[in-house]
Design a protein around this motif. Sequence first.
Motif, PDB file in Angstrom:
ATOM      1  N   THR A  80       0.841  -1.195   0.000  1.00 17.18           N
ATOM      2  CA  THR A  80       0.000   0.000   0.000  1.00 17.18           C
ATOM      3  C   THR A  80       0.872   1.240   0.000  1.00 17.18           C
ATOM      4  O   THR A  80       2.080   1.171   0.209  1.00 17.18           O
ATOM      5  CB  THR A  80      -0.899   0.048   1.245  1.00 17.18           C
ATOM      6  N   ASP A  81       0.233   2.402  -0.216  1.00 11.25           N
ATOM      7  CA  ASP A  81       0.975   3.664  -0.233  1.00 11.25           C
ATOM      8  C   ASP A  81       0.861   4.372   1.107  1.00 11.25           C
ATOM      9  O   ASP A  81       0.374   3.805   2.087  1.00 11.25           O
ATOM     10  CB  ASP A  81       0.491   4.544  -1.386  1.00 11.25           C
ATOM     11  N   TYR A  82       1.263   5.631   1.130  1.00 11.78           N
ATOM     12  CA  TYR A  82       1.403   6.393   2.369  1.00 11.78           C
ATOM     13  C   TYR A  82       0.082   6.750   3.039  1.00 11.78           C
ATOM     14  O   TYR A  82       0.076   7.336   4.119  1.00 11.78           O
ATOM     15  CB  TYR A  82       2.184   7.676   2.088  1.00 11.78           C
ATOM     16  N   ARG A  83      -1.060   6.383   2.472  1.00 11.62           N
ATOM     17  CA  ARG A  83      -2.346   6.781   3.033  1.00 11.62           C
ATOM     18  C   ARG A  83      -2.977   5.728   3.937  1.00 11.62           C
ATOM     19  O   ARG A  83      -4.025   5.973   4.520  1.00 11.62           O
ATOM     20  CB  ARG A  83      -3.335   7.087   1.893  1.00 11.62           C
ATOM     21  N   TYR A  84      -2.361   4.563   4.094  1.00 14.49           N
ATOM     22  CA  TYR A  84      -3.098   3.419   4.621  1.00 14.49           C
ATOM     23  C   TYR A  84      -2.885   3.093   6.096  1.00 14.49           C
ATOM     24  O   TYR A  84      -3.581   2.263   6.645  1.00 14.49           O
ATOM     25  CB  TYR A  84      -2.787   2.178   3.776  1.00 14.49           C
ATOM     26  N   GLY A  85      -1.924   3.703   6.765  1.00 13.67           N
ATOM     27  CA  GLY A  85      -1.762   3.472   8.197  1.00 13.67           C
ATOM     28  C   GLY A  85      -1.603   2.008   8.550  1.00 13.67           C
ATOM     29  O   GLY A  85      -0.766   1.295   8.003  1.00 13.67           O
ATOM     30  N   THR A  86      -2.450   1.526   9.488  1.00 14.36           N
ATOM     31  CA  THR A  86      -2.344   0.150   9.978  1.00 14.36           C
ATOM     32  C   THR A  86      -2.598  -0.894   8.901  1.00 14.36           C
ATOM     33  O   THR A  86      -2.321  -2.072   9.104  1.00 14.36           O
ATOM     34  CB  THR A  86      -3.337  -0.080  11.131  1.00 14.36           C
ATOM     35  N   LYS A  87      -3.134  -0.487   7.751  1.00 12.44           N
ATOM     36  CA  LYS A  87      -3.373  -1.440   6.664  1.00 12.44           C
ATOM     37  C   LYS A  87      -2.191  -1.514   5.705  1.00 12.44           C
ATOM     38  O   LYS A  87      -2.276  -2.182   4.680  1.00 12.44           O
ATOM     39  CB  LYS A  87      -4.650  -1.054   5.908  1.00 12.44           C
ATOM     40  N   ALA A  88      -1.101  -0.830   6.033  1.00 15.25           N
ATOM     41  CA  ALA A  88       0.091  -0.876   5.178  1.00 15.25           C
ATOM     42  C   ALA A  88       0.851  -2.168   5.453  1.00 15.25           C
ATOM     43  O   ALA A  88       1.957  -2.166   5.989  1.00 15.25           O
ATOM     44  CB  ALA A  88       0.973   0.348   5.437  1.00 15.25           C
ATOM     45  N   THR A  89       0.252  -3.290   5.067  1.00 14.60           N
ATOM     46  CA  THR A  89       0.816  -4.603   5.357  1.00 14.60           C
ATOM     47  C   THR A  89       1.450  -5.215   4.108  1.00 14.60           C
ATOM     48  O   THR A  89       1.322  -4.705   3.003  1.00 14.60           O
ATOM     49  CB  THR A  89      -0.276  -5.563   5.863  1.00 14.60           C
ATOM     50  N   CYS A  90       2.103  -6.348   4.324  1.00 11.24           N
ATOM     51  CA  CYS A  90       2.706  -7.085   3.210  1.00 11.24           C
ATOM     52  C   CYS A  90       1.659  -7.828   2.381  1.00 11.24           C
ATOM     53  O   CYS A  90       1.949  -8.267   1.269  1.00 11.24           O
ATOM     54  CB  CYS A  90       3.711  -8.103   3.743  1.00 11.24           C
TER      55      CYS A  90
END
Length: 687
Positions: A493-503
Amino acid sequence: AYISSFVIGAYCVWCIGMYAVNIATTVLAAVGYRRLGGRWPQLHAFVAIPSLVGLIVAVFAVSAAATLPVYNQVRAGMMTERLAVAQADIAAADAAAAQAPVADEPAAVSAEGALAPGAAGQIHPAGTVRGPPGTWSERVTKKGRTFYDVPVTEDDWILGPRDAPVTVIEFADFECGYCRALTRNIKPLKEKYKDDVRWVFKHYPLNNTCNPIFRDAQHPQACIAAKAADCAGDQGLFWPLHDRIYDENLQLNDENLAKIAKDVGVDMAKWQPCYADKTPTRKLRTDTAQGAFARLAGTPRLYVNGHLLAGVAATEVVDYYIAAALKQAREPKAAVIPDQVAAPDQPMVAVQGADGTFWIDAWEATIDSSGRALSVASVRPAEVSWYEAKAACEAAGKRLCSESEWVSACTGAAAIDNDKDDDVTDDAVEGNLFPYGPFYEGGRCNDDAGEDGASKPTGSMPECRTPSGVFDLSGNLAEWTGEDESHGLLSGTDYRYGTKATCMERYRRFGLGYRNTTTGFRCCADRLVAGPSAATPSVDAHVVAADIGSPAPAFEALTADGVKFTERDLQGKVSIISFFASWCGPCRRELPALNEFFAAHSGEGLQIIAIGVDTEAQRARDFAESLDLKYTLAYDETAVSMGRFGVRGMPTAFVVDRKGVIQARLIGINAEKTNVFKAKAIELIAR
């Protein structure tokens, strides 16, 4: 008036004034009709009656304007008072816990999961944010605090062993559809981890009647549902009522809540007086204060041993969090990120994948002036399409990474496609869910930057790296992967996703020509490929955007008649270019509105072209045909045209002048912004 009095239990000056206006309007209309002998009124009556109504409205408006500031001040004081009471309750519980003797044995829990009468709960200091020293960082994001050791007291509704190694705390609202979905997702885990997890429910209704953090009653029945559940909980039946509310999806009202309370076996003689009391329970006040400290802006929110998990997390994701927390509880030694990092003159890292060892760029790639992908530190990464990424990797003697390779590098373990569906992100996580460790830690990466954020130079966040030394694998830019067109997609994910910025995130909504300030890439190879020499010229950040004041980029789309439409067709006319997709709800409103605008100005030199970017053009055609649009329609399954304009979402439109220069951009549906957008087009037409 009935709802205000008997459901919400609060009164609004504005609403009471409107009651008077509506009653007066009805009475005056009846009187006028009667005086005219039951006949339709003549013209003078149409003038006289509205004049009287207008006078009443004017008097009310003046009085409301005078009293509204006072009302707002009183309401603000009520909110402050409620918060103060809740905080005082927490402090009192803490003080009592500090003086209470420590029990040698865990407190008893009833079959329904409620504390047995008189049992003392685990008390944490209110408002603490803590974890293993030096291990977990805390940050307030759009979703709330990323780590919060939420207090658990004797008032809480608990399911499972009191001494379980893992505690899952859920902040939820009984009228929240997303909470219902999460409840369904975690239901099998309550059985799977019945001996290892303590489940705790905390109220966070999105309703200012019982939760002063909110300015309005987004969910009007949430407070009465919370009261009904707490009153059942006083009899040890909180969890059965909790399950019935979420399972049956009933309309939440006094009658239905009483019915299901009776069905689960409560003593109605005791339940009814408790429910009839309009004062929020002590637990409800305490829960909402704790949620306020956690900075929660919505529900549901889970905290798994203090780690935030926001939104409707899939069963597999919650399962991963619990398993990781169990492992940490049993193996308390924290994982240490190694000090060594990839050297600038050796910018690739060896990783073990499902098919053996491969090499991957340590840094998100940029592109030099000759079109080669470069993996170098402290440079703004390239923001490109899949086609451009693939060409740049091949020009550098490498290849664009496959999804399996990318996920393996991110999780730190070989990604396995267990169900053989060509998707490694829908299976169990082999390794870590995040590139830097088992749990999300706010502040390590460039995530939660919001819609107006931007990517950071690769490697500029030293802690956002895998233990093997690969930087920024999720949370800075989403990265193109896939060895060919049939497998091309965005991983991470990109810089907008917070805790959802997963692998384990993937994105394939648009064609492979999609590119903007959120899309990047890196390359892989079967062997180490030497990095650039010290004499390498300055790199090109390759940022793409259709800025106001810049010429419209080169693009190509195929019209409904099979004719190519390009940037050259913009010359000599004022043009509006709108991008749409069949799944875009707001597009269904924007495109017909452009129809009306086109009809009004097409004879003055205005042209409108709407470009459908569905990956299956027929869907876009069917969608457009259902709207009966009168202007030019074109289709681009690859989304290259969309990528050239740097579009991030639907709908987005541009005004281009007669010289082919972009003069305005409109994102989404907004009456005020749409009017400004149209005014710019009219101004250009008039020149």
